[in-house]
Design a protein around this motif. Structure first.
Motif, short mmCIF file in Angstrom:
data_model
loop_
_atom_site.label_atom_id
_atom_site.label_comp_id
_atom_site.label_asym_id
_atom_site.label_seq_id
_atom_site.Cartn_x
_atom_site.Cartn_y
_atom_site.Cartn_z
N VAL A 3 35.79 57.93 22.52
CA VAL A 3 36.95 57.96 21.62
C VAL A 3 37.78 59.20 21.88
CG1 VAL A 3 37.66 58.09 19.19
CG2 VAL A 3 35.73 56.64 19.85
N LEU A 4 37.12 60.34 22.04
CA LEU A 4 37.85 61.57 22.30
C LEU A 4 38.59 61.49 23.64
CD1 LEU A 4 35.13 64.13 21.16
CD2 LEU A 4 37.25 63.58 19.97
N GLU A 5 37.98 60.86 24.61
CA GLU A 5 38.61 60.68 25.92
C GLU A 5 39.89 59.86 25.78
OE1 GLU A 5 39.00 61.14 29.99
OE2 GLU A 5 37.34 61.93 28.81
N ARG A 6 39.81 58.77 25.02
CA ARG A 6 40.98 57.90 24.84
C ARG A 6 42.07 58.62 24.04
NH1 ARG A 6 38.48 52.88 22.29
NH2 ARG A 6 36.66 54.19 22.20
N LEU A 7 41.68 59.41 23.06
CA LEU A 7 42.66 60.17 22.27
C LEU A 7 43.38 61.20 23.13
CD1 LEU A 7 40.74 60.75 18.94
CD2 LEU A 7 42.78 59.34 19.27
N GLY A 8 42.70 61.72 24.14
CA GLY A 8 43.30 62.71 25.00
C GLY A 8 44.28 62.17 26.02
N GLN A 9 44.37 60.84 26.14
CA GLN A 9 45.26 60.25 27.14
C GLN A 9 46.66 60.07 26.61
OE1 GLN A 9 43.38 56.63 28.43
NE2 GLN A 9 41.69 57.73 29.37
#
Length: 68
Positions: A62-68
């Motif tokens: 989730v954090l990875e997707r939020l960072g995109q």
């Protein structure tokens, strides 16, 4: 209580002595306080690292997707 000899560079010893005088405590008391505070901060840092690892493990995607 254990004994310990602490060797300090002259400049640092002078600063510690002045600080102890300003706080109206002994150099030994000031050193004990400083060491205790250092260890408490290090322990807190370790606790935060563990918590952040758990968050990353659980929500990393989730954090990875939020960072995109």
């Amino acid at each position: 209580m254990a004994n310990m000899t602490l060797r300090l560079p002259d400049e640092l010893h002078d600063r510690v002595t002045r600080q102890a005088e300003a706080e109206d405590v002994s150099v030994q008391s000031l050193a004990n306080k400083a060491i205790r505070e250092y260890l408490e901060r290090r322990s807190l840092d370790a606790d935060i690292d563990v918590a952040m690892g758990k968050i990353k493990d659980r929500y990393g995607d989730v954090l990875e997707r939020l960072g995109q």
